[in-house]
Structures are given as C-alpha cells and as structure tokens.
Write a protein that holds these residues in place. Structure first.
Motif, mmCIF file in Angstrom:
data_model
loop_
_atom_site.group_PDB
_atom_site.id
_atom_site.type_symbol
_atom_site.label_atom_id
_atom_site.label_comp_id
_atom_site.label_asym_id
_atom_site.label_seq_id
_atom_site.Cartn_x
_atom_site.Cartn_y
_atom_site.Cartn_z
ATOM 1 N N PHE A 64 24.269 -46.768 151.320
ATOM 2 C CA PHE A 64 24.168 -46.211 149.925
ATOM 3 C C PHE A 64 25.412 -45.517 149.339
ATOM 4 N N GLY A 65 26.421 -45.640 150.040
ATOM 5 C CA GLY A 65 27.811 -45.039 149.618
ATOM 6 C C GLY A 65 28.702 -45.826 148.707
ATOM 7 N N ASP A 66 29.902 -45.712 148.954
ATOM 8 C CA ASP A 66 30.920 -46.361 148.045
ATOM 9 C C ASP A 66 31.088 -47.949 148.545
ATOM 10 N N THR A 67 30.226 -48.486 148.158
ATOM 11 C CA THR A 67 30.102 -50.070 148.468
ATOM 12 C C THR A 67 31.368 -50.957 148.210
ATOM 13 N N SER A 68 32.201 -50.841 147.178
ATOM 14 C CA SER A 68 33.369 -51.482 147.240
ATOM 15 C C SER A 68 34.369 -51.104 148.062
ATOM 16 N N GLY A 69 34.568 -49.676 148.170
ATOM 17 C CA GLY A 69 35.207 -49.287 149.558
ATOM 18 C C GLY A 69 34.985 -50.093 150.628
ATOM 19 N N PHE A 70 33.700 -50.162 150.979
ATOM 20 C CA PHE A 70 33.164 -50.572 152.336
ATOM 21 C C PHE A 70 33.697 -52.247 152.543
ATOM 22 N N LEU A 71 33.575 -52.762 151.257
ATOM 23 C CA LEU A 71 33.771 -54.195 151.247
ATOM 24 C C LEU A 71 35.232 -54.542 151.350
ATOM 25 N N GLU A 72 36.160 -53.474 150.627
ATOM 26 C CA GLU A 72 37.441 -53.669 150.629
ATOM 27 C C GLU A 72 38.082 -53.719 151.996
ATOM 28 N N GLY A 73 37.454 -52.610 152.624
ATOM 29 C CA GLY A 73 37.949 -52.404 154.058
ATOM 30 C C GLY A 73 37.486 -53.436 155.001
ATOM 31 N N LEU A 74 36.445 -54.195 154.903
ATOM 32 C CA LEU A 74 36.053 -55.501 155.485
ATOM 33 C C LEU A 74 37.118 -56.401 155.312
ATOM 34 N N GLY A 110 19.776 -28.916 154.867
ATOM 35 C CA GLY A 110 20.625 -28.420 154.147
ATOM 36 C C GLY A 110 21.703 -27.796 154.750
ATOM 37 N N LYS A 111 22.675 -26.759 154.158
ATOM 38 C CA LYS A 111 23.602 -26.322 154.521
ATOM 39 C C LYS A 111 23.069 -25.150 155.827
ATOM 40 N N GLY A 112 24.015 -25.320 156.939
ATOM 41 C CA GLY A 112 23.594 -24.731 158.324
ATOM 42 C C GLY A 112 22.401 -25.247 159.135
ATOM 43 N N ASN A 113 21.751 -26.376 158.353
ATOM 44 C CA ASN A 113 20.835 -27.100 159.231
ATOM 45 C C ASN A 113 20.895 -28.570 158.659
ATOM 46 N N GLU A 114 22.091 -29.147 158.767
ATOM 47 C CA GLU A 114 22.201 -30.368 158.470
ATOM 48 C C GLU A 114 21.649 -31.628 159.129
ATOM 49 N N LYS A 115 21.228 -32.366 158.353
ATOM 50 C CA LYS A 115 20.425 -33.693 158.964
ATOM 51 C C LYS A 115 21.075 -34.265 160.117
ATOM 52 N N PRO A 116 20.593 -34.434 161.353
ATOM 53 C CA PRO A 116 21.351 -34.822 162.677
ATOM 54 C C PRO A 116 22.075 -36.132 162.266
ATOM 55 N N LEU A 117 22.942 -36.263 163.188
ATOM 56 C CA LEU A 117 23.715 -37.445 163.077
ATOM 57 C C LEU A 117 24.105 -38.246 164.443
ATOM 58 N N PHE A 118 23.501 -39.363 164.141
ATOM 59 C CA PHE A 118 23.516 -40.390 165.572
ATOM 60 C C PHE A 118 24.677 -41.208 165.351
ATOM 61 N N ALA A 119 24.955 -41.826 166.550
ATOM 62 C CA ALA A 119 26.144 -42.832 166.580
ATOM 63 C C ALA A 119 25.746 -43.839 167.525
ATOM 64 N N THR A 121 27.910 -44.333 162.355
ATOM 65 C CA THR A 121 27.067 -42.913 162.400
ATOM 66 C C THR A 121 25.784 -43.436 161.628
ATOM 67 N N TYR A 122 24.874 -42.770 161.933
ATOM 68 C CA TYR A 122 23.512 -42.887 161.005
ATOM 69 C C TYR A 122 22.344 -41.875 161.154
ATOM 70 N N GLN A 147 14.736 -48.750 160.623
ATOM 71 C CA GLN A 147 16.125 -49.210 160.026
ATOM 72 C C GLN A 147 17.047 -48.082 160.086
ATOM 73 N N ILE A 148 18.038 -47.866 160.260
ATOM 74 C CA ILE A 148 19.306 -47.251 160.068
ATOM 75 C C ILE A 148 20.033 -46.799 158.972
ATOM 76 N N ILE A 149 20.241 -45.571 158.335
ATOM 77 C CA ILE A 149 20.956 -45.235 157.118
ATOM 78 C C ILE A 149 22.222 -44.905 157.388
ATOM 79 N N ILE A 150 23.141 -45.670 157.265
ATOM 80 C CA ILE A 150 24.710 -45.438 157.700
ATOM 81 C C ILE A 150 25.089 -44.266 156.818
ATOM 82 N N GLN A 151 25.868 -43.458 157.499
ATOM 83 C CA GLN A 151 26.393 -42.227 156.863
ATOM 84 C C GLN A 151 27.983 -42.387 156.989
ATOM 85 N N ASN A 152 28.713 -43.084 158.088
ATOM 86 C CA ASN A 152 30.124 -43.129 158.238
ATOM 87 C C ASN A 152 30.330 -44.430 158.961
ATOM 88 N N TYR A 153 31.357 -44.980 158.782
ATOM 89 C CA TYR A 153 31.603 -46.193 159.667
ATOM 90 C C TYR A 153 33.200 -46.167 159.795
#
Length: 591
Positions: free
Chosen positions: A529-539, A484-493, A564-565, A579-585
């Motif tokens: 699980f984010g903005d799928t249309s934006g992800f595909l549009e970028g591709l 949560g705030k101040g102890n965010e989920k770790p972010l790997f890349a 990042t995942y 499996q990895i859950i994508i946070q940013n790309y």
C-alpha cells in the motif's frame, strides 16, 4: 537506502513460553520489546487499571486537590486554560467534566493557535482577571510560562499548573538548572523532585490523575471516571506517547471502553469516517479521530473539537462531526500542497545536503508546519523544521528522529529564537525573519548527527518463512496490541521470494497485489500500500521491461524480492485466506 537489521535478543524462551502459556513466536516478540523480567512480561500480557500507579506519588497533586476543593466549597470561579491540540482538548474536557461534576464554578479557554500561540499568555491572564476569575488551572501547558504565572500571581490569582512537557532549564557551570513557574501547585511527573515512577504520561493523563484524587476526596464513585479514561486513551496515542508501562494500560483498556462509548460526539465522528466501533484500533485514534479533533485548532478554533466531545444531542454531535471532518479534508489538501512546495525547495537547493532540514514556507498555513515537518522527516529520515510567516514573526514546528533530541539541540542555539519548547521528538519555536539563516546554519554546524544516523534502519523481529504463518499465530498477535510508539507492530521477513503474479489494483490504482512463492515452495498473496510508482520503477530498473511484463501476465520471470511484512487474514465473499502486508522490500538479482 535502508539498512535491514535483525533483532537477536537472547532469553530463556522455553521458560517464558511455559510460565505465560504463549508460543515461541510471541515469546520472542515480547523479549524483542525489552521485556525480560517475569513481572514486566505479566504486566504487558495482562494490563489492567488496577495495576496503574497510585496518583498520590505525584508531586503537588494533593496540594492542587486541596486548593481546588477550597475553591469549590467557596464557589470561587475557576478557569481551565488548555491547548489547541488533541492532548490539550482532551485535558480541558477531562478537567471541565470532572470539576462540573464536583460542583465547581468552572469555564475554559483554549488559546487560538495563530492569534495566541502555544500555552497561556498575558492576554489570557488579563482576560481572566477582568472576568473576575479566582483560579487559573492549566492543562498540557504552563510549565514554561514563568513570566505569565508571575503576572497572574501579581494580580492576586491562584495558579495550578498541570503539564507533562519537559522542564525548561538553563546551563550553569555545565549543569542544568531547572526553571519552574512560581505557581501555587505544579503537577508534572517530569519534575526532579517528583517521585511518580512513570514519567511518560500525556497531559490528559496528568489531568485525569488530578481528578482521580479529587473524586476520591469528594467520595465520588470511581465509575464516574470511566468516560474520562476513553479520552485519556485518545490523547495518549495522538500525542505520540510511548505505549509502554502505564500508557499501554491506559490505551489498551481505553480502546475497550471506546468500542462501546456513549460519547455522542465520538460516535458521530466515527460514523462520519466509516469506523465500525467493534473494529476500533490505535490506528483509528492516531490517523482518523485525532486529525479530525485537531483540524478545528488548525484551521478554525480548537473549541470545535471540545464542543464535539461535550455534545449532548445526536443532532449537535452530527453537526460538529461533519464540520470537523470537512475541516480535516481541507487540511489534507493544504498539507499536500505545502509538502510539494517543501520538497521542491529542498531538491532544488543545497538544503538537501543539510543533516537538519530547515525550510521556510512563507505562504504555508502555520498550523500545518508540524505535519509537513513530520512528512519531511519520513521522506529524508532527518530532523525537519518547517517555518512559516506569522504576523511580524516567523513561527516553526519541528519533528525529529531517534538520534536527535530536538529540545536539547534548540536549547544550544537558543540565541536565535525568541521562544521555543517541546519534547526530544517534537518542538515549536518563534524567531525573526533575519534569524532564519543563522538558525539553520547553527543547527547544522553544531549537530552531532553522523551519516550513519541518517540511514533509516528497518528492524526485523523474526525471519519467518511464509509456510510458518498460521491463523492461530495471527490471532495470537492481537495480544500485542495496541501498536504505536514504543510498541511497534512486529516486523517479519522472508527472503528470495519469486514473483508469480503482479497486478496494480484499487480505485486509484494505488495498491500492488502480488502472488509470491518462497524457496520452500509456499505460495501466498502479498499486498503493498506504499509508493506504488516507486515500487514499479524499481522493478523496471532492476529486471527490465520484459521480466516485469511477464510478471503482469502471470508468466515465469526472474523477479526475486526479499520482503518485510505483517500477516493478516483476508476475508472475501465468505472465504478466508492468509495474506501478508508488505512493509519494506529489497530487489534481488535472480541466479
């Protein structure tokens, strides 16, 4: 546009690993959270109620307890005045349950969000006086109620304030002069003279501390406090408190209690929302349970949330849970409509150029202003204030970004407001309709925000190639929870990942599933699980239709991504796989 930055904090990782029997990965993640001293690391890894600060260090807590004991002994009526959000409901529940157990003559009042507004008001004081109430006990509000407390005192009532909000102040010769209500006791760790070492407690935690002192004074077994700790955990997460220090203990241990809770209302609400008790996390508190408890105060009455917590039969609990879930479903729909209107207004006007967004949604339900402001902040990475029409006035709610102390900035333009209050990250306000444009203009003219402040930063903990992820590592990461705030989920890349396969899945086609391979040949499933249309549009924009179609048909293509995942275990039909859950790309041009 995002700016990716790598946390690169230095420390003697070998020593930390040996002293605390943890992996290098975990040692690095802990150091990234600013924990360097052995005692701080030990507290983080081994949170326990025995390590919580003694409540007696809180200013006026003993005094408030003595007043309450006197009122209880003389059977004088006490009225709790709470607030309509989760923290306010939780605080009211804690005080009501505990005082009842102590034999008090006690009832409660929770202001109506629309009719009364935030906190105690003069009508509530008049009603209490007419009902013969001797003592008003506030929770999660009251610290800014100077005139209201003064009126209650003039009417001969005793007033005890318990709150956690910032102390209001005025500037005198470039110095802050803090303004405190003239109550019989003020319990708030943010007071200048308060020696309590941890200042970031929510309102429910402050109320709990007071009841802890009262129970000890009355010789009531500490075991009676345990059900109250569950509620403190919910309030701490839902009021977006920093999950560090004492709050980390309250939430981590509180979640353990909640997984076997005997509170009929909470059990019914979790069942109604398909939450398995054993899998309960801080996410469920903040994004499922909290919004349902809040829904009553937003669209009906906050007392519905309190009634759920107080339910004494399974039938009543189920009825209350169903009502709250239905209200929350309606709230979600109304929020989406309001958000669409706000975005349309911003995109279709000069508001988009403002560094501080102020949007007037005349027809929006005023209780949704804060949620919509939060969504606008996420979308634009700017402080956002949503104003709505309320009777003859305009009411608003704001959500901020880390670089912008909203409470302080509102103080600087207070001449445009009739009333305001809140935190650095969130605030509420009232103003006249004529003041909207001057208010928006002043906020933007006075802002110290720079263009750099408005670029969202993605802070990566560790660059971790996919081949280094193991089940043991994923299991060890659970030590870091709750997030949560101040102890965010770790972010790997990991960088330069080739896309071997691409598909869109889910009932609503709202999930992207990838099979990726890194530069060392390690293949792994990745989910987005984010903005799928934006992800595909970028591709399509970056690689063209042919390459994307090749990825959809599992053929060789030129798509390369840096991701990042967060790693997880996928269990399906008895099979386990990482499996990895994508946070940013980021899209990369293939060589």
């Amino acid at each position: 546009m995002e700016k990716w930055v790598l946390r690169n904090k230095k420390a003697d990782f070998e020593s930390i690993m040996q002293k605390h029997s943890i992996s290098e990965c975990l040692a690095r993640l802990i150091v990234n959270r600013g924990l360097l001293q052995e005692g701080d690391i030990d507290l983080y890894l081994n949170p326990d109620y025995s390590r919580i600060c003694t409540p007696y260090g809180m200013k006026d807590i003993t005094k408030a307890c003595e007043i309450l004991e006197d009122k209880i002994n003389r059977s004088l009526p006490i009225r709790i005045v709470g607030d309509y959000d989760v923290d306010g409901i939780s605080s009211t529940y804690i005080l009501y349950k505990a005082l009842t157990l102590c034999g008090a003559r006690v009832d409660y009042e929770i202001p109506d969000r629309i009719k009364d507004g935030y906190g105690i008001n003069e009508q509530i004081i008049d009603a209490a006086f007419e009902a013969g109430i001797d003592t008003i006990l506030t929770c999660d509000n009251g610290i800014a109620a100077l005139a209201q407390v003064q009126k209650a005192k003039q009417l001969g009532m005793t007033v005890i304030i318990t709150d956690h909000h910032d102390i209001p102040y005025i500037m005198e010769e470039e110095k802050k002069r803090y303004l405190l209500p003239e109550a019989d006791a003020v319990v708030n760790p943010k007071q200048e003279e308060c020696e309590y070492p941890f200042k970031q407690l929510c309102g429910a935690a402050v109320a709990y501390k007071l009841m802890e002192v009262l129970f000890k004074s009355n010789g009531i077994d500490e075991a009676e406090l345990i059900p109250l700790r569950e509620i403190v955990a919910i309030a701490t997460v839902c009021d977006v408190m920093e999950l560090t220090g004492e709050n980390r203990i309250l939430v981590k241990k509180g979640l353990e209690l909640l997984r076997k809770t005997e509170n009929l209302g909470l059990r019914a609400l979790m069942e109604m929302n398909g939450i398995a008790l054993e899998n309960l996390t801080s996410y469920h508190l903040g994004y499922v349970i909290g919004p349902c408890l809040n829904a009553g105060g937003r669209l009906d009455t906050a007392k519905k949330g309190l009634r759920l917590l107080l339910a004494e039969s399974r039938e009543d609990a189920r009825k209350q849970a169903e009502e709250l879930k239905n209200l929350n479903d309606l709230r979600k729909q109304m929020t989406e409509e309001g958000l669409f209107g706000a975005v349309s207004m911003i995109e279709g006007s000069g508001l988009k150029e403002d560094k501080v967004l102020v949007v007037y949604l005349q027809e929006c339900h005023e209780s949704l202003a804060g949620i919509i402001a939060g969504r606008l902040r996420e979308k634009y990475n700017k402080p956002a204030i949503v104003l709505t029409k309320a009777h003859e006035m305009v009411k608003g709610s704001g959500r901020s970004i880390e670089k912008y102390n909203m409470h302080e900035e509102l103080t600087r333009v207070a001449e445009h407001l009739t009333k305001f209050g809140g935190h650095p990250m969130a605030a509420g306000m009232s103003l006249t309709i004529e003041a909207i444009e001057p208010f928006r203009s002043s906020l933007n003219k006075n802002t110290i925000l720079t263009a750099e402040d408005l670029i969202p930063k993605v802070v990566i903990d560790i660059v971790l190639p996919l081949g280094l992820i193991t089940e043991e590592m994923i299991e060890e990461l659970k030590v870091l929870e709750p997030f949560g705030k101040g102890n965010e989920k770790p972010l790997f890349a990991d960088r330069s990942l080739s896309v071997l396969k691409l598909s869109v899945i889910g009932k609503n086609k709202n999930v992207i599933k990838l099979l990726v391979r890194n530069q060392y040949g390690k293949e792994m499933e990745a989910m987005y699980f984010g903005d799928t249309s934006g992800f595909l549009e970028g591709l399509y924009d970056n690689y063209g239709k042919t390459e994307v179609e090749r990825a959809f048909t599992h053929r060789e293509n030129k798509i390369k991504l840096s991701l990042t995942y967060y790693p997880t275990i996928n269990e399906y039909n008895g099979n386990r796989s990482i499996q990895i859950i994508i946070q940013n790309y980021l899209y990369e041009k293939a060589e």
